[in-house]
Each structure stands twice: as structure tokens, then as C-alpha cells.
Scaffold this motif. Structure first.
Motif, mmCIF file in Angstrom:
data_model
loop_
_atom_site.group_PDB
_atom_site.id
_atom_site.type_symbol
_atom_site.label_atom_id
_atom_site.label_comp_id
_atom_site.label_asym_id
_atom_site.label_seq_id
_atom_site.Cartn_x
_atom_site.Cartn_y
_atom_site.Cartn_z
ATOM 1 N N LYS A 139 48.975 28.980 41.023
ATOM 2 C CA LYS A 139 48.947 29.594 42.342
ATOM 3 C C LYS A 139 49.704 28.702 43.332
ATOM 4 O O LYS A 139 49.603 28.877 44.538
ATOM 5 N N SER A 183 47.569 35.160 40.156
ATOM 6 C CA SER A 183 48.309 33.986 39.710
ATOM 7 C C SER A 183 49.703 34.375 39.238
ATOM 8 O O SER A 183 49.937 35.501 38.801
ATOM 9 N N ASN A 204 38.249 37.245 41.525
ATOM 10 C CA ASN A 204 38.056 37.338 42.972
ATOM 11 C C ASN A 204 39.079 38.249 43.640
ATOM 12 O O ASN A 204 39.087 38.378 44.866
ATOM 13 N N ASP A 249 42.275 37.648 43.588
ATOM 14 C CA ASP A 249 43.486 36.878 43.858
ATOM 15 C C ASP A 249 44.391 36.945 42.632
ATOM 16 O O ASP A 249 43.941 37.286 41.531
ATOM 17 N N GLU A 296 45.596 39.102 37.859
ATOM 18 C CA GLU A 296 44.463 39.183 38.783
ATOM 19 C C GLU A 296 43.256 38.415 38.250
ATOM 20 O O GLU A 296 42.863 38.572 37.093
ATOM 21 N N ALA A 326 41.275 25.889 42.326
ATOM 22 C CA ALA A 326 41.745 27.235 42.015
ATOM 23 C C ALA A 326 41.308 27.629 40.601
ATOM 24 O O ALA A 326 40.976 26.791 39.768
#
Length: 394
Positions: free
Chosen positions: A368, A340, A336, A338, A333, A381
Motif C-alpha cells: 500500500k 492493495s 476493511n 481498502d 480488496e 497495514a
């Protein structure tokens, strides 16, 4: 995967610290990293580490049992180098971090090679992560820098004077791994030499150092031999295929022998089933496999979605494999929210009189994108690129 350390890292992370990380790497090496440095390390459990080690041990045992004449078939005739050795000096193995049908995180073998990776860089990278984020020192690789240095020095320099040992590459200043060359020079006191600068007199090899002609007795080889054919108008005085009074660390033939060529021979729960293209069974579904050329580097030539039309058009089918697809699990994590995906490479050395290799360090790669190679990542990214893994019980 380790909530405690992931939360602490994400809480402490800042763009300023990320820049500091890169600045220290540049300061230590004198070179700007030419590949993307991930903002974050990988946090993995000791249980996962044990799975990696157990799978690697099994794979090493299986490779040792493969007859020499079978391994010799992996070497293209135009790439065969004389004075082969009984085993390689390096062994690296890549695992994807995946989730199985039971929901458990597990490693899955991606590829393996007997070619030196970024050994000096990765140890420096780990140290630098710990400098910028001091809490990481409590879960770092227990092998000290001095022990690490001694292992590599014994392997690469041996009993020779470092000035008679060279790191050999083709146009090293243009390589993405140039930062590792610089750190290796510092670590071992050896020079990086371009293949075009090697002189041959009789059976002996030489390079020029401060106006002096110096004999080369050991070569820490970083040249990918089969890629030399792709360099137009390349002029060298020394051809790998010629007899020479020099010791290879590691011998170039092992680049081919420990490679994707071995994948169809290996069996383990963490090894996806693989076939040579010309032996692919009729009852298998092509959609479940990835097409890979046997001899490629950094993901070139890989087809994630091969079709019958594509495979039928390949003439040299024995030089391709089909490997069952694995699904990388996005478990890392970022700040943000998101996630990977990643793979991890274990970096072993294999001393000549040892029965088995010794694990020195690891290399992580975060992404990602559909492929883990950093060239396939989107430029904007985060939590992508080269990384390092830390293992902990918590």
C-alpha cells in the motif's frame, strides 16, 4: 479481480488463520520468516496469466537474439568470473499489475534477472495457503510438488551426490531469505555454506561437514557478487574471480547480463520504454521516468522523482537507466474495504540443453506504499508483503 474467490477468501479470513499460516511455514522450515508474509494471496484471471506468459515469451526471444558480446558489456570488470556459460540456469521476471488507458488490467515489466529467487519457499507457501484455505486447492498451480522437486533437483544437483553440492551465501543466517535456504536443504538434501567457510586447495573447493573435508563440485549460488565489496574486513579463501574446478548454478556473470541493463533493448506493449541515462533523449520529459541504478538489489538506489539536477550530478551515467513510470492499480480488496497494489514475479528454470526456460512457480508482492519492496510498507497495514498468485477462469 476475481470477485468470487476474493469474497470467499475475505469471508473466511481471520487473524487466527493468518497466524496458522505463519506457524505452519515456521514448522515446515524450522525458521521464523524474517520478511512480512501477506495475509492474502493474489487472485488473477487466466486472461491476465496469458498476458504474462505472452510478454515473457517475447522478452525471452529478444534476449536470445542479443549478441553475446553485447551482454558481456553488462559485467563490471571487477566482477567478471571465469568459465562463463552459454545461458543462465534461472530466469525471473517481475511485472507490475497496472491499468492501461482503456481501463484494462495489464502487466508492465518492472525488471528481470538470471538469479535464483525463493523457489523452494514459494512452492511451500502455495501449499500452505491451500492447507489453511482448502478451497484454494481447486485453482492452484497444476505442477505437483514431486514434479517441482525433480525439476530443481535435476538442475541444481544433477548427477552429483548432494553432499558435493552447496547452496552458497554470505553469512546465510543473517539473510532475510534464510527460510528459503532451510526449505531448499530439505528439498534437495544439500547444505547451505557461508562463503567464508569455503576452502581452496589448488583448483578444488571444499567445505567442512561433520568434521570431514568435502569437495564442492556444484554451487547453487545465492551470493550477490558485487555486494561483497560493501562488507568491511571480509576475509575469504576463495575469490569468485579465481579459476576453480566447480560448476556454477547459475554462473555469477548472468546476474549482470540479465538485469536492468537489458531494459533499453526490449520492446513490447507490456515493456515500459527505458533508456540508459547517458542516452536519454532531449524531447522526453524526465518527470515521466524512474531513475534506477543498473546494479542494485531490493529497490536500493531507486529514485521515483528524478530531477535534472540529480541526473546531471551522476558521473557514471552508463550505469543508470531511466524507465517510464507505470501506475500500479490497487485492485486487491482487504477485509476493511481498502485496496492493495501488487507485482508478480515469474520463476523460470533454464536447463542447459533446452532452447527455452520452464515456468515453475510465481511470487507475489503486495503493498500500500509507493514502492512494492516490503521494506517500504507501513508496519500496521494489512494485505502487504510476500504473497502467491492463483489464476482462474471465473
Amino acid at each position: 479481480m476475481i470477485p468470487k474467490y476474493r469474497k470467499q477468501f475475505n469471508r473466511e479470513f481471520s487473524e487466527e488463520k493468518y497466524q496458522q499460516l505463519k506457524d505452519i511455514l515456521k514448522q515446515k522450515s524450522g525458521i521464523e520468516p524474517s520478511f512480512r508474509i501477506s495475509e492474502s494471496p493474489l487472485f488473477l484471471t487466466k486472461e491476465f496469466e496469458n498476458k504474462l506468459i505472452e510478454a515473457s515469451d517475447s522478452i525471452i526471444s529478444q534476449i536470445k537474439a542479443i549478441p553475446s558480446e553485447v551482454l558481456q558489456k553488462a559485467i563490471p570488470e571487477n566482477c567478471r568470473v571465469p568459465n562463463d556459460t552459454g545461458q543462465p540456469h534461472f530466469f525471473t521476471i517481475d511485472f507490475g499489475i497496472c491499468r492501461n488507458a482503456n481501463g484494462e488490467i495489464e502487466p508492465q515489466l518492472i525488471e528481470l534477472q538470471a538469479f535464483p529467487s525463493l523457489y523452494a519457499f514459494q512452492k511451500t507457501f502455495e501449499d500452505t495457503f491451500c492447507e489453511v484455505y482448502p478451497f484454494l486447492a481447486g485453482i492452484r498451480n497444476p505442477m505437483s510438488y514431486e514434479t517441482f522437486k525433480n525439476y530443481l533437483k535435476e538442475l541444481i544437483v544433477g548427477d552429483e551426490n548432494p553432499e558435493n553440492v552447496v547452496l552458497l551465501e554470505i553469512f546465510p543466517e543473517k539473510q532475510k531469505t534464510a527460510i528459503d535456504f532451510a526449505l531448499t536443504e530439505q528439498l534437495l538434501g544439500i547444505k547451505t555454506v557461508c562463503l567464508t567457510q569455503v576452502k581452496k586447495k589448488g583448483m578444488k573447493l571444499y567445505y567442512e561437514n561433520n568434521g570431514q573435508c568435502v569437495e564442492i563440485k556444484r554451487i547453487y549460488n545465492r551470493v550477490i557478487f558485487d555486494e561483497l565489496d560493501n562488507i568491511p574486513d571480509l576475509k575469504t579463501e576463495f575469490d569468485f574471480r579465481e579459476e576453480a574446478d566447480v560448476k556454477w548454478i547459475t554462473h555469477p556473470n548472468w546476474f549482470f547480463k540479465i538485469s536492468k541493463f537489458l531494459l533499453p533493448f526490449l520492446e513490447h506493449q507490456f515493456v515500459p520504454k527505458s533508456y540508459f541515462l547517458h542516452e536519454f533523449p532531449e524531447d522526453e520529459n524526465l518527470e515521466n521516468f524512474v531513475l534506477k541504478p543498473l546494479f542494485s538489489f531490493a529497490g536500493s538506489g531507486v529514485n521515483l522523482n528524478p530531477t535534472r539536477e540529480i541526473t546531471d550530478a551522476i558521473e557514471d551515467k552508463e550505469h543508470y537507466i531511466l524507465q517510464r513510470k507505470v501506475t500500479y492499480e490497487p485492485v486487491f480488496e482487504d477485509i476493511n474495504g481498502d485496496f492493495s497494489k501488487a507485482e508478480i514475479r515469474l520463476l523460470y528454470i533454464w536447463k542447459e540443453n533446452d532452447e527455452r526456460p520452464v515456468l515453475l512457480e510465481n511470487l507475489g508482492r503486495m503493498t500500500k506504499a509507493a514502492m512494492v519492496n516490503v521494506d517500504f510498507n507501513k508496519k500496521d497495514a494489512i494485505w502487504i508483503g510476500s504473497s502467491n498468485a492463483f489464476f482462474t477462469e471465473e
